[in-house]
Design a protein around this motif. Structure first.
Motif, PDB file in Angstrom:
ATOM      1  N   GLU A 155       0.820  -1.187   0.000  1.00 52.32           N
ATOM      2  CA  GLU A 155       0.000   0.000   0.000  1.00 52.32           C
ATOM      3  C   GLU A 155       0.867   1.254   0.000  1.00 52.32           C
ATOM      4  O   GLU A 155       2.020   1.261   0.380  1.00 52.32           O
ATOM      5  CB  GLU A 155      -0.962  -0.009   1.191  1.00 52.32           C
ATOM      6  CG  GLU A 155      -0.317   0.142   2.542  1.00 52.32           C
ATOM      7  CD  GLU A 155       0.280  -1.153   3.059  1.00 52.32           C
ATOM      8  OE1 GLU A 155       0.771  -1.135   4.194  1.00 52.32           O
ATOM      9  OE2 GLU A 155       0.256  -2.156   2.346  1.00 52.32           O
ATOM     10  N   ASP A 156       0.263   2.368  -0.417  1.00 49.44           N
ATOM     11  CA  ASP A 156       0.983   3.618  -0.589  1.00 49.44           C
ATOM     12  C   ASP A 156       1.507   4.171   0.732  1.00 49.44           C
ATOM     13  O   ASP A 156       2.580   4.774   0.778  1.00 49.44           O
ATOM     14  CB  ASP A 156       0.075   4.640  -1.263  1.00 49.44           C
ATOM     15  CG  ASP A 156      -0.358   4.193  -2.649  1.00 49.44           C
ATOM     16  OD1 ASP A 156       0.520   3.790  -3.426  1.00 49.44           O
ATOM     17  OD2 ASP A 156      -1.560   4.230  -2.950  1.00 49.44           O
ATOM     18  N   GLN A 197       7.241   6.612  -5.204  1.00 50.49           N
ATOM     19  CA  GLN A 197       6.126   7.073  -4.374  1.00 50.49           C
ATOM     20  C   GLN A 197       6.366   8.503  -3.890  1.00 50.49           C
ATOM     21  O   GLN A 197       5.428   9.294  -3.808  1.00 50.49           O
ATOM     22  CB  GLN A 197       5.923   6.139  -3.179  1.00 50.49           C
ATOM     23  CG  GLN A 197       4.747   6.501  -2.289  1.00 50.49           C
ATOM     24  CD  GLN A 197       3.400   6.306  -2.970  1.00 50.49           C
ATOM     25  OE1 GLN A 197       3.294   5.550  -3.924  1.00 50.49           O
ATOM     26  NE2 GLN A 197       2.369   6.989  -2.475  1.00 50.49           N
ATOM     27  N   VAL A 224      -1.757  10.874   2.775  1.00 45.37           N
ATOM     28  CA  VAL A 224      -1.187   9.846   1.908  1.00 45.37           C
ATOM     29  C   VAL A 224      -1.636  10.125   0.476  1.00 45.37           C
ATOM     30  O   VAL A 224      -2.791  10.484   0.251  1.00 45.37           O
ATOM     31  CB  VAL A 224      -1.681   8.427   2.308  1.00 45.37           C
ATOM     32  CG1 VAL A 224      -1.012   7.361   1.429  1.00 45.37           C
ATOM     33  CG2 VAL A 224      -1.428   8.157   3.767  1.00 45.37           C
ATOM     34  N   SER A 226      -2.748   8.355  -2.442  1.00 47.41           N
ATOM     35  CA  SER A 226      -3.280   7.017  -2.676  1.00 47.41           C
ATOM     36  C   SER A 226      -3.497   6.774  -4.165  1.00 47.41           C
ATOM     37  O   SER A 226      -4.128   7.584  -4.848  1.00 47.41           O
ATOM     38  CB  SER A 226      -4.602   6.856  -1.923  1.00 47.41           C
ATOM     39  OG  SER A 226      -5.072   5.532  -1.974  1.00 47.41           O
ATOM     40  N   HIS A 227      -2.954   5.658  -4.680  1.00 51.61           N
ATOM     41  CA  HIS A 227      -3.193   5.286  -6.071  1.00 51.61           C
ATOM     42  C   HIS A 227      -4.639   4.834  -6.256  1.00 51.61           C
ATOM     43  O   HIS A 227      -5.183   4.104  -5.417  1.00 51.61           O
ATOM     44  CB  HIS A 227      -2.269   4.138  -6.492  1.00 51.61           C
ATOM     45  CG  HIS A 227      -0.874   4.569  -6.830  1.00 51.61           C
ATOM     46  ND1 HIS A 227       0.091   4.788  -5.861  1.00 51.61           N
ATOM     47  CD2 HIS A 227      -0.280   4.811  -8.026  1.00 51.61           C
ATOM     48  CE1 HIS A 227       1.222   5.152  -6.455  1.00 51.61           C
ATOM     49  NE2 HIS A 227       1.027   5.181  -7.766  1.00 51.61           N
ATOM     50  N   THR A 249      -4.853   9.223   6.481  1.00 51.24           N
ATOM     51  CA  THR A 249      -4.423   7.831   6.674  1.00 51.24           C
ATOM     52  C   THR A 249      -5.595   6.895   6.922  1.00 51.24           C
ATOM     53  O   THR A 249      -5.604   5.763   6.428  1.00 51.24           O
ATOM     54  CB  THR A 249      -3.421   7.734   7.836  1.00 51.24           C
ATOM     55  OG1 THR A 249      -3.946   8.403   8.991  1.00 51.24           O
ATOM     56  CG2 THR A 249      -2.088   8.378   7.463  1.00 51.24           C
ATOM     57  N   ASP A 252      -7.388   6.455   3.564  1.00 54.81           N
ATOM     58  CA  ASP A 252      -6.541   5.634   2.696  1.00 54.81           C
ATOM     59  C   ASP A 252      -6.634   4.161   3.078  1.00 54.81           C
ATOM     60  O   ASP A 252      -6.732   3.290   2.210  1.00 54.81           O
ATOM     61  CB  ASP A 252      -5.088   6.104   2.790  1.00 54.81           C
ATOM     62  CG  ASP A 252      -4.130   5.171   2.063  1.00 54.81           C
ATOM     63  OD1 ASP A 252      -4.136   5.160   0.821  1.00 54.81           O
ATOM     64  OD2 ASP A 252      -3.383   4.437   2.752  1.00 54.81           O
ATOM     65  N   ARG A 253      -6.603   3.865   4.373  1.00 54.27           N
ATOM     66  CA  ARG A 253      -6.712   2.473   4.817  1.00 54.27           C
ATOM     67  C   ARG A 253      -8.058   1.894   4.430  1.00 54.27           C
ATOM     68  O   ARG A 253      -8.138   0.762   3.932  1.00 54.27           O
ATOM     69  CB  ARG A 253      -6.512   2.394   6.329  1.00 54.27           C
ATOM     70  CG  ARG A 253      -6.820   1.048   6.959  1.00 54.27           C
ATOM     71  CD  ARG A 253      -5.953  -0.077   6.420  1.00 54.27           C
ATOM     72  NE  ARG A 253      -4.567   0.168   6.666  1.00 54.27           N
ATOM     73  CZ  ARG A 253      -3.597  -0.041   5.773  1.00 54.27           C
ATOM     74  NH1 ARG A 253      -3.902  -0.495   4.570  1.00 54.27           N
ATOM     75  NH2 ARG A 253      -2.346   0.204   6.063  1.00 54.27           N
ATOM     76  N   ASP A 256      -7.942   1.368   0.655  1.00 57.41           N
ATOM     77  CA  ASP A 256      -7.010   0.320   0.269  1.00 57.41           C
ATOM     78  C   ASP A 256      -7.517  -1.068   0.650  1.00 57.41           C
ATOM     79  O   ASP A 256      -7.289  -2.040  -0.064  1.00 57.41           O
ATOM     80  CB  ASP A 256      -5.648   0.590   0.933  1.00 57.41           C
ATOM     81  CG  ASP A 256      -4.533  -0.250   0.352  1.00 57.41           C
ATOM     82  OD1 ASP A 256      -4.347  -0.234  -0.881  1.00 57.41           O
ATOM     83  OD2 ASP A 256      -3.835  -0.940   1.131  1.00 57.41           O
TER      84      ASP A 256
END
Length: 314
Positions: A155-156, A197, A224, A226-227, A249, A252-253, A256
């Motif tokens: 993950e990013d 990154q 973050v 994030s892709h 974050t 993002d989590r 992801d």
């Protein structure tokens, strides 16, 4: 199989490119110095950190194991009513040299070496990332592999703390300025991933003026890049700012790990079916549901990439 065990032992290595199948666990065990008359267990313990693993990569009465389309990730879930689900709480695997069985009547095929990913795993599922595509052995118990790349599905958030090379960052910056967004797998080692990154994150966060597009959080330590289409899925857009969103974050989590999706129109949607029975998580996720992403200065999230992420099952 077209090649004999003895030939493999003489060669001393096996790659996923060899596309070799094995009828039984016993054949595989010989590569690692185990002379078994029979073997039915799911693993063979090689050392404190490494197992040989024989997952059934098809739905069965005990496990629901899935190999990602790119072959870079295995997700392991216990089937309802399976007799081994208790092992999710009592057992932990680290590195697994994996020989998967794709159909009930098929043979075992070498899938690579995978590592347990604690960030994406839970009490209900285990996730393993492929870290090597070749394994070596000597037939006497010696074995090894070279971790050539950072986890393909890493993950990013973790990648942003990976080591960097300032010369590589400068090179990646030039690529982005020229509209070249590819980072090929053959280029990638841990320092390359971190440098790529860093380049991507700086562009994306600056594009969003260092603000989470969902929550409005502005503290840098909680942001973050994030892709959208994950790093592991397409080397050609790994540096593309339109493939990124600045997120906090927690968001993002959630994004992801499959708890939150973003529609092609830029609207968040909580995937409640993945959330389990955690009232505190439900409360936090509810605040993220049905929010329109803040618009960045320049490179807006590409709707086709958002659509592609959904189609990929993330």
């Amino acid at each position: 199989m077209a090649i004999t065990i003895q030939h493999l032992l003489e060669r001393g290595e096996l790659s996923i490119d060899d596309d070799i199948t094995f009828h039984t666990h016993v054949e595989v065990a010989r590569l690692f110095g185990r002379d078994y008359k029979g073997h039915q267990q799911a693993t063979i313990r090689l050392d404190e950190h490494t197992d040989v693993w024989f997952p059934k990569l098809f739905p069965n009465r005990d496990w629901l194991n899935e190999l990602s389309p790119q072959g870079t990730e295995i997700t392991m879930r216990p089937a309802d009513g399976g007799q081994y689900s208790h092992r999710m709480a009592s057992t932990r695997r680290e590195d697994v040299i994996t020989f998967g069985k794709e159909t009930r009547t098929g043979d075992y095929r070498f899938c690579g070496v995978f590592r347990f990913n604690p960030h994406l795993s839970s009490a209900a599922r285990w996730v393993f990332d492929r870290i090597a595509t070749t394994v070596t052995f000597d037939g006497n118990g010696g074995h090894g592999f070279e971790e050539r790349t950072l986890r393909a599905g890493q993950e990013d958030l973790t990648a942003e703390s990976a080591p960097v090379d300032l010369d590589l960052i400068e090179s990646f910056d030039r690529r982005v300025d020229e509209g070249r967004f590819a980072v090929e797998d053959r280029e990638v080692v841990a320092r390359t991933r971190g440098s790529a990154q860093r380049t991507f994150a700086t562009r994306v966060k600056r594009n969003y003026e260092w603000t989470c597009a969902v929550t409005g959080i502005r503290t840098p330590e909680f942001l973050v890049a994030s892709h959208i289409v994950p790093w592991s899925e397409d080397p050609s857009i790994r540096l593309d700012p339109s493939n990124g969103i600045c997120l906090s974050t927690f968001v993002d989590r959630a994004f992801d790990a499959g708890f939150l999706s973003i529609t092609p129109t830029g609207m968040t949607r909580v995937r409640w079916e993945n959330c389990g029975e955690d009232p505190s998580l439900h409360a936090d996720l509810a605040r993220l549901d049905a929010i329109t992403l803040a618009r960045p200065r320049d490179d807006v999230p590409d709707p086709e990439k958002l659509r592609r992420r959904l189609e990929l099952g993330y």
